[in-house]
Scaffold this motif. Sequence first.
Motif, PDB file in Angstrom:
ATOM      1  N   SER A 153      -2.243  -9.020  -1.890  1.00 23.55           N
ATOM      2  CA  SER A 153      -2.215  -7.757  -1.150  1.00 23.55           C
ATOM      3  C   SER A 153      -3.494  -6.978  -1.453  1.00 23.55           C
ATOM      4  O   SER A 153      -4.239  -7.319  -2.371  1.00 23.55           O
ATOM      5  CB  SER A 153      -1.004  -6.936  -1.580  1.00 23.55           C
ATOM      6  N   THR A 179      -9.957   3.291  -4.687  1.00 19.27           N
ATOM      7  CA  THR A 179      -8.563   3.444  -4.241  1.00 19.27           C
ATOM      8  C   THR A 179      -8.409   3.557  -2.728  1.00 19.27           C
ATOM      9  O   THR A 179      -7.316   3.813  -2.240  1.00 19.27           O
ATOM     10  CB  THR A 179      -7.920   4.692  -4.886  1.00 19.27           C
ATOM     11  N   HIS A 181      -7.821   2.366   1.030  1.00 16.84           N
ATOM     12  CA  HIS A 181      -6.908   1.370   1.614  1.00 16.84           C
ATOM     13  C   HIS A 181      -5.620   1.198   0.814  1.00 16.84           C
ATOM     14  O   HIS A 181      -4.821   0.337   1.134  1.00 16.84           O
ATOM     15  CB  HIS A 181      -7.557  -0.028   1.746  1.00 16.84           C
ATOM     16  N   LEU A 182      -5.435   1.950  -0.264  1.00 15.90           N
ATOM     17  CA  LEU A 182      -4.232   1.741  -1.067  1.00 15.90           C
ATOM     18  C   LEU A 182      -3.213   2.839  -0.787  1.00 15.90           C
ATOM     19  O   LEU A 182      -3.567   3.971  -0.438  1.00 15.90           O
ATOM     20  CB  LEU A 182      -4.588   1.736  -2.563  1.00 15.90           C
ATOM     21  N   ASP A 183      -1.924   2.501  -0.952  1.00 18.64           N
ATOM     22  CA  ASP A 183      -0.885   3.525  -0.771  1.00 18.64           C
ATOM     23  C   ASP A 183      -0.839   4.435  -1.999  1.00 18.64           C
ATOM     24  O   ASP A 183      -1.532   4.207  -2.993  1.00 18.64           O
ATOM     25  CB  ASP A 183       0.475   2.863  -0.492  1.00 18.64           C
ATOM     26  N   MET A 184      -0.027   5.479  -1.912  1.00  9.41           N
ATOM     27  CA  MET A 184      -0.022   6.509  -2.946  1.00  9.41           C
ATOM     28  C   MET A 184       0.289   5.945  -4.332  1.00  9.41           C
ATOM     29  O   MET A 184      -0.345   6.289  -5.318  1.00  9.41           O
ATOM     30  CB  MET A 184       1.015   7.572  -2.580  1.00  9.41           C
ATOM     31  N   HIS A 186      -0.151   2.793  -5.377  1.00  5.62           N
ATOM     32  CA  HIS A 186      -1.227   1.952  -5.895  1.00  5.62           C
ATOM     33  C   HIS A 186      -2.464   2.748  -6.271  1.00  5.62           C
ATOM     34  O   HIS A 186      -3.205   2.364  -7.170  1.00  5.62           O
ATOM     35  CB  HIS A 186      -1.563   0.834  -4.894  1.00  5.62           C
ATOM     36  N   LYS A 187      -2.679   3.872  -5.577  1.00  5.10           N
ATOM     37  CA  LYS A 187      -3.785   4.762  -5.985  1.00  5.10           C
ATOM     38  C   LYS A 187      -3.548   5.233  -7.414  1.00  5.10           C
ATOM     39  O   LYS A 187      -4.436   5.141  -8.270  1.00  5.10           O
ATOM     40  CB  LYS A 187      -3.839   5.983  -5.056  1.00  5.10           C
ATOM     41  N   GLU A 211      -9.808  11.177  -4.165  1.00  2.00           N
ATOM     42  CA  GLU A 211      -8.516  11.557  -4.753  1.00  2.00           C
ATOM     43  C   GLU A 211      -8.713  12.697  -5.742  1.00  2.00           C
ATOM     44  O   GLU A 211      -8.563  12.535  -6.949  1.00  2.00           O
ATOM     45  CB  GLU A 211      -7.895  10.340  -5.445  1.00  2.00           C
TER      46      GLU A 211
END
Lengths: 269, 340
Positions: A153, A179, A181-184, A186-187, A211
């Motif tokens: 992924s 970070t 392209h990553l969801d919250m 994974h960030k 972020e």
Amino acid sequence: MSTELNPDKILLSTSSLSIGYKDKRDVISVAEAINFEIKAGELVALIGINGSGKSTLLKTISGQIPSLSGDIKINHQLLSELPLKDLGAVLSLVLTNEHVSKQLTVMELVALGRHPYTNWLGNLSQEDLEKVNQALSQVDLIQKKDKSCESLSDGQFQKVLIARALAQDTALILMDEPTTHLDMFHKAYVLKLLKSIVKNSQKSILFASHEINLALQLCDKIILIDNHKVTYGSPLELIQKGAFDALFPKDYIVFDEHSRTFKMKISED
Amino acid sequence: MSKSLLNHILLLVLLFIGIILSLSLGSVSIPFKEIIKSLLALSVENSTWDYIIVNYRLPKTITAILIGSGLAVSGLLMQTLFRNPLAGPYVLGLSSGASLGVAFLIMGAGLLSGILGEFIFSKWAIILAASGGSLLVMLAVLSTAQRVKDTMTLLIIGLMVASLTSAVVSVLAYFSNSDDLQLYIFWSFGSLGNLSWQEVGILASCWFIGLGFAIFCLKNLNALLLGENYAKSMGVELKSNRILIIVSTSILAGSATAFAGPIAFVGLAVPHLVRQLIPTNDHRILLPSVILGGAILMLICDVIAQLPGNENTLPINAVTSIFGAPVVIWLLLRKRKLNF
């Protein structure tokens, strides 16, 4: 190149640095009078709005483009005097939007990080293998090491790229928006991973990011580029200076000093 | 035993079969035992057979191996340099350069015949013209490679040079007579035969030199899989590396084109075919497999071109595409994706 456990060791410093682009006719300055010091074991965020010059600063520090004036020192050595072939042992990169081949196993890709140390044919020594395995376990990917990168992924692939930089075993790691392209979740996961890396290994990580809220909670220092000016300090110092107050147009996003977060402004009329 | 080693052994067996077939099949049928005798320099029943084997079939087999593997290696180098699965040995305009040289020689012969006399119709003149044309294009590409920062720009410049030279060839063809035109078209069909031992020697020297450059680049080729920015950050000198790769390709593909004419398809397809069998992008594994794969494909195409049992032969350049392209399409449809 391993770093001794000396928390006050300065890994990266700039003095009166100006960054930008120049060609035969024009000089386009992006930011001037940049002064900061990053010590061993620090996680530093590079914050600024789109087009403020975060990437330009990262490219300048990593030696990809020349500075306009001023000095950059890595490990007390002037970057301008460091030959390209030695640069790979001093700093490593994690980039986004690079055309990286995914037709490699996790292990093969991470092992490419040993490039600066291997022989002319790129064969891995016992030490290289140890460093690669160590990097893989640091990002918790050891059980996926024989998987093709294609099967991962986005979040897992980001970890592979971080492991590659770790395998390169440099005191300083520069990251360009690690970070995106990553969801919250994974960030937050990746940023916490970076924090644990600097704490456990005495490496320093400088990463450009949007972020801001997460960076304010987590980072040791923040470098803020705003309108050609660079402000540097701990999150608290920058808040007290009011550095964030005018970062975004006030009609849209305001900084709430109480909760130390940026909030979207929703008009109530 | 690892799977990749097993597959390499499979390729070696295929190569061996290809060599045997290429040596045994031809317009004259020679008993297999006599072929072996001739190769071992033992006395052969029929001295004509010995002559055919030693001076015709063996050099042709070796030529097929050298040209197939050389083109395949240069295809691999170009695909990695440009990070583009459609790149091949001719992407920088080498074959159009060679074509231009030969076109000028054959179709511009009217202008030159006074100075060069009979020499222009000799085989060496064609080889020299093809090498000269490729060399000219290579120098032009190298000088741009020094200047441009972006590899993609280089790819587009290569394609522009290729279309420019083909346009000049068209103009020459338009104004030339039918005999010259036919001679040129026959050259462009490609041919593996007709090489003397001396010419095979020159081709082999070029092959070794070109391959030496490629082996020297192996480590950096792997670093390039991460993209140029990562490669540079690990100490890869992008420009000098790019020049080494171009020089290697030019020597391998340029010498192949000079001696056998422009042979399409092999350089582009072999790296993809080999990756279906040995799914890796590690160039230290890919290089030997691509050498074997290129040699095998060329030998098979040569055998087909002989039309066993028939006196005619097909042009090799057509055979490589007619029989090769469907194979690649079939493989891709079966696997549903390109391993790149």
